[in-house]
Design a protein around this motif. Structure first.
Motif, PDB file in Angstrom:
ATOM      1  N   ASP A   4       0.828  -1.205   0.000  1.00 58.35           N
ATOM      2  CA  ASP A   4       0.000   0.000   0.000  1.00 58.35           C
ATOM      3  C   ASP A   4       0.864   1.258   0.000  1.00 58.35           C
ATOM      4  O   ASP A   4       0.598   2.221  -0.727  1.00 58.35           O
ATOM      5  N   VAL A   8       1.332   4.471  -2.876  1.00 55.77           N
ATOM      6  CA  VAL A   8       1.358   5.908  -2.582  1.00 55.77           C
ATOM      7  C   VAL A   8       2.651   6.525  -3.105  1.00 55.77           C
ATOM      8  O   VAL A   8       2.637   7.620  -3.698  1.00 55.77           O
ATOM      9  N   TYR A  11       2.541   6.883  -6.843  1.00 54.64           N
ATOM     10  CA  TYR A  11       1.661   8.000  -7.190  1.00 54.64           C
ATOM     11  C   TYR A  11       2.383   9.334  -7.023  1.00 54.64           C
ATOM     12  O   TYR A  11       2.305  10.211  -7.893  1.00 54.64           O
ATOM     13  N   LEU A 142      -0.704  11.763   6.663  1.00 54.51           N
ATOM     14  CA  LEU A 142       0.441  10.890   6.422  1.00 54.51           C
ATOM     15  C   LEU A 142       0.942  10.255   7.714  1.00 54.51           C
ATOM     16  O   LEU A 142       1.459   9.139   7.704  1.00 54.51           O
ATOM     17  N   GLN A 180      -5.687  13.261  -9.944  1.00 52.65           N
ATOM     18  CA  GLN A 180      -6.232  13.360  -8.598  1.00 52.65           C
ATOM     19  C   GLN A 180      -7.750  13.223  -8.591  1.00 52.65           C
ATOM     20  O   GLN A 180      -8.322  12.594  -7.695  1.00 52.65           O
ATOM     21  N   GLY A 307      -4.177   0.735  -0.583  1.00 50.18           N
ATOM     22  CA  GLY A 307      -3.170   1.625  -1.157  1.00 50.18           C
ATOM     23  C   GLY A 307      -3.763   2.608  -2.136  1.00 50.18           C
ATOM     24  O   GLY A 307      -3.388   3.789  -2.164  1.00 50.18           O
ATOM     25  N   MET A 310      -5.618   5.140  -0.092  1.00 50.91           N
ATOM     26  CA  MET A 310      -4.636   6.006   0.568  1.00 50.91           C
ATOM     27  C   MET A 310      -4.130   7.065  -0.408  1.00 50.91           C
ATOM     28  O   MET A 310      -3.991   8.246  -0.063  1.00 50.91           O
ATOM     29  N   ALA A 311      -3.851   6.633  -1.646  1.00 49.16           N
ATOM     30  CA  ALA A 311      -3.419   7.598  -2.667  1.00 49.16           C
ATOM     31  C   ALA A 311      -4.523   8.601  -2.955  1.00 49.16           C
ATOM     32  O   ALA A 311      -4.251   9.793  -3.179  1.00 49.16           O
ATOM     33  N   VAL A 314      -4.458  11.193  -0.203  1.00 52.71           N
ATOM     34  CA  VAL A 314      -3.344  12.117  -0.438  1.00 52.71           C
ATOM     35  C   VAL A 314      -3.700  13.068  -1.580  1.00 52.71           C
ATOM     36  O   VAL A 314      -3.404  14.268  -1.530  1.00 52.71           O
ATOM     37  N   SER A 315      -4.387  12.540  -2.602  1.00 51.14           N
ATOM     38  CA  SER A 315      -4.804  13.365  -3.738  1.00 51.14           C
ATOM     39  C   SER A 315      -5.705  14.506  -3.303  1.00 51.14           C
ATOM     40  O   SER A 315      -5.605  15.627  -3.806  1.00 51.14           O
TER      41      SER A 315
END
Length: 463
Positions: A4, A8, A11, A142, A180, A307, A310-311, A314-315
């Motif tokens: 995962d 990230v 990405y 994070l 994103q 994962g 999670m990305a 973050v996006s």
């Protein structure tokens, strides 16, 4: 978990690569601001949607639902409604400002050079504040998802955004927004689906939710909720990164349709993130409301899918930060410095844009590390914008004519009312930004009416 984290990291590397690749096309200041007006409705829609879906509108909404219920989700619908109205009625006014690529440019064309400089300064302060809030959210996110310290999370998030937005400018920001948007539009429904399945369905989540949580006013007065609704509706209205999307459409139809679609998209998105907060509460994934969404990701999703989501999370934070970072740089350089230094060459303007981009990012890191209150940072950012500029900008795009004296009188009234209301302790829990925006509207409306009467009198005399 390693897989995962790897997703990230891949990405993040893709975003950095896109910025470095896009930077080759940036030869001047207009390239950095993406002033070539080449984007169609789908790009405007995806880019605008990715930009406004920041930490406050997603992670913050989930946290509010976890802690207090549906009030924030209901208030956020005001943002969606205003965005649709902007796309339908305000965006067509872009035709009056051919060749303009910023909010300060609109104000300068409508009310004079001084107005453009002031709007540019307000835009810079607002955008810088929003970036600071997003960076703090990045640190917390994070920390929860990857196990790094909050400080390291802030530095990683800001470092990534600074690389691709400083090198590639608005073009790289829009390209990143496409990726994103795809991730957040896919990742949030996936998370909700998995959470509802773990909890036993939507019925089980609703049954586990206290009845008071379904009252939008829960824990607030009616006036306080109305103020929150108006703050969400107007706080980011026509801010530089959103207005830039209107100005870079290849035609009016693209700008209008893309903006309306982004406003409509916000409604199911806000409902989904609100339900994510309620599901996190029903599953008791954490005692800390701010961790509701990231903890839910770690709890209910399998490896690989986790994962991806999670990305997506973050996006959400990066997509808001990059647009506002670019908006801060464009506002300060194009709207403040360039008009005051007209002999500035295009090459120097580009260097300044990149320098301001970097310095603003550094200031955002400092704010995220030193100021622990994300909502406080956002409130301060909104106070630099909506009470001062939203009404005159909307009026200019709608074709309402007024002179520079009306503009400055409205700005003074809005700022003074906001400060005075806050000094009084924000009676009835109504924010100063709300009161200031109302004062600005009243003074501007009276001034615009006087200007119209004056023009009518002059026409009669001419006859």
């Amino acid at each position: 978990m390693a897989a995962d984290v790897g997703i990230v990291i891949v990405y993040i590397l893709v975003l950095v690569g896109m910025g470095l690749f896009g930077g080759r096309a940036v030869k001047g200041a207009d390239d950095f601001a993406a002033a070539d007006k080449k984007y169609g409705a789908p790009v405007i829609f995806a880019s605008l949607a990715a930009s406004y879906v920041g930490g406050g509108f997603s992670v913050g909404n989930a946290a509010e639902a976890f802690e207090r219920g549906v009030g924030m989700t209901a208030a956020l619908l005001g943002f969606g409604a205003v965005t649709v109205l902007v796309g339908k009625y305000v965006a067509p006014g872009v035709r009056r400002f051919a060749g303009v690529s910023s909010t300060g440019g609109i104000a300068a064309a409508a009310y004079g050079k001084g107005a453009g400089v002031l709007v540019g300064a307000c835009g810079f302060l607002c955008c810088a504040g929003v970036v600071g809030a997003q960076m703090e959210g990045m640190g917390v996110t994070l920390h929860t998802l990857l196990g790094v310290s909050p400080t390291a999370g802030v530095l990683i998030g800001c470092g990534v955004v600074l690389i691709y937005s400083t090198v590639g400018g608005m073009g790289a920001v829009i390209a990143a927004d496409m990726v994103q948007f795809f991730l957040l539009a896919l990742g949030m429904p996936l998370l909700l689906f998995a959470a509802l399945k773990r909890a036993g369905g939507i019925g089980a989540v609703l049954a586990a939710t206290p009845p008071a949580f379904f009252d939008p006013v829960n824990g607030r007065s009616g006036a306080a909720f109305l103020s929150l609704f108006l703050t969400m509706a107007l706080g980011e209205a026509l801010v530089p990164p959103y207005t830039q999307r209107l100005l870079i459409g290849k035609d009016l139809r693209a700008a209008s349709r893309g903006t309306v679609a982004a406003g409509l998209f916000s409604v199911p998105f806000f409902v989904i993130t609100g339900l994510i907060g309620l599901a996190a509460r029903a599953l008791s994934v954490t005692d800390n409301a701010a961790d509701a969404m990231p903890r839910l990701i770690l709890t209910v999703l399998p490896v690989g899918v986790r994962g991806l989501v999670m990305a997506a999370m973050v996006s959400i934070l990066l997509s808001a930060a990059d647009g506002f970072l670019n908006g801060a740089a464009v506002s300060l350089v194009q709207d403040v410095i360039a008009p005051l230094c007209p002999s500035l060459s295009d090459k120097r303007r580009l260097l300044l844009l990149r320098a301001v981009n970097l310095l603003t990012g550094g200031a955002a890191v400092a704010a995220a590390l030193l100021l622990p209150d994300v909502l406080g940072i956002l409130t301060a950012a909104y106070a630099c914008w909506s009470p001062l500029t939203v009404v005159p900008l909307a009026a200019a795009l709608l074709g309402v004519r007024a002179n520079d004296r009306t503009f400055f009188a409205a700005v003074f009234a809005g700022g003074a009312a906001a400060l005075l209301w806050r000094a009084l302790g924000s009676p009835l829990s109504v924010t100063g930004a709300t009161v200031g925006t109302l004062a600005n509207f009243l003074v501007f409306s009276l001034g615009a009416r006087r200007c119209r009467k004056r023009r009518q009198e002059l026409r009669l005399r001419a006859k």
